[in-house]
Design a protein around this motif. Sequence first.
Motif, mmCIF file in Angstrom:
data_model
loop_
_atom_site.group_PDB
_atom_site.id
_atom_site.type_symbol
_atom_site.label_atom_id
_atom_site.label_comp_id
_atom_site.label_asym_id
_atom_site.label_seq_id
_atom_site.Cartn_x
_atom_site.Cartn_y
_atom_site.Cartn_z
ATOM 1 N N PHE A 1 -36.260 3.867 23.019
ATOM 2 C CA PHE A 1 -36.830 3.433 21.821
ATOM 3 C C PHE A 1 -37.792 4.486 21.214
ATOM 4 N N ALA A 2 -38.598 5.199 22.155
ATOM 5 C CA ALA A 2 -39.699 6.278 21.704
ATOM 6 C C ALA A 2 -38.951 7.539 21.261
ATOM 7 N N GLU A 3 -37.727 7.808 21.874
ATOM 8 C CA GLU A 3 -37.308 9.043 21.436
ATOM 9 C C GLU A 3 -36.429 8.816 19.997
ATOM 10 N N ASP A 4 -35.896 7.552 19.764
ATOM 11 C CA ASP A 4 -35.295 7.257 18.668
ATOM 12 C C ASP A 4 -36.058 6.995 17.355
ATOM 13 N N PHE A 5 -37.266 6.469 17.986
ATOM 14 C CA PHE A 5 -38.327 6.274 16.943
ATOM 15 C C PHE A 5 -38.973 7.730 16.526
ATOM 16 N N GLY A 6 -38.902 8.510 17.183
ATOM 17 C CA GLY A 6 -39.379 9.894 16.940
ATOM 18 C C GLY A 6 -38.254 10.531 15.672
ATOM 19 N N LYS A 7 -37.219 10.339 16.064
ATOM 20 C CA LYS A 7 -35.915 10.760 15.005
ATOM 21 C C LYS A 7 -36.268 10.193 13.594
ATOM 22 N N GLN A 8 -36.476 8.923 13.822
ATOM 23 C CA GLN A 8 -36.556 8.124 12.567
ATOM 24 C C GLN A 8 -37.762 8.589 11.612
ATOM 25 N N LEU A 9 -38.887 9.078 12.622
ATOM 26 C CA LEU A 9 -39.989 9.760 11.707
ATOM 27 C C LEU A 9 -39.791 11.143 11.396
#
Length: 183
Positions: free
Chosen positions: A64-72
Motif C-alpha cells: 500500500f505504501a509503495e503504491d501510495f507513493g506512486k499515486q503521489l
Amino acid sequence: MNKQTFRGLHRDLGYFYIGLIVSFAFSGILMNHRDIFHAEKYTVETKEISVTVPQEEEKITEKFAEDFGKQLGIDDKFRRHKVKDGEFKISFEKHDVEIDMKTGKGEIVSFQKTPIVSQMMKLHKNTSNWWIYYSDIFGLSLIFIAITGTIMIPAGKFSFKRRGWKLAFAGILFPLLFLIFLA
C-alpha cells in the motif's frame, strides 16, 4: 623487528590510511549529530499535501505504501514505511512523506544527496563482503599503528614506560566509565 622497521611500518600505514582515517573521523562526527541535522542529504523542496488514508493500521502494508507513493507522483526507490502515533511515514530514496492519519494533511519532502559527504557516510553503513574484509584489515592496521606508536618514542620522560602508559590507561578508562555510568 627493530625500532626502525616499526617506525617505517607505522609511517607507511599512516600514509596509506590517512584518507580513510579522515573520512571515517569526519563522517563519524556528522553521524553523531544526525538528530540535529542530516548531513547526508539536504532538502530541495517541501510540498504540503492533503490526502485520504485508511484509518486502520493493518491496511497500511508495504505494498500500500509503495503504491501510495506512486499515486503521489514519487517514482524513486521505496525504502520503508511506518505508522506510529497517528503518523504515516514513507521513506523513498529521494523523498520522505509524512501524513497525519486523522486529518490527512502532510508533506512530501524532496532531497538530494550531499556530494562527497553522503559517500563518506556510506563507509559506516556498508555491509558488502569486500568492505567488511577491508575494514577488518583497516582495524588491525589501526591497532598496529597504535602499538608501534608506543614503542617508537625513545626512552626518556615522554616514553611509553614513563608517561605514555598513564595516558593510554586514561584513554581506555574514560570510554569504559562513559559506557558504564552514562549509557
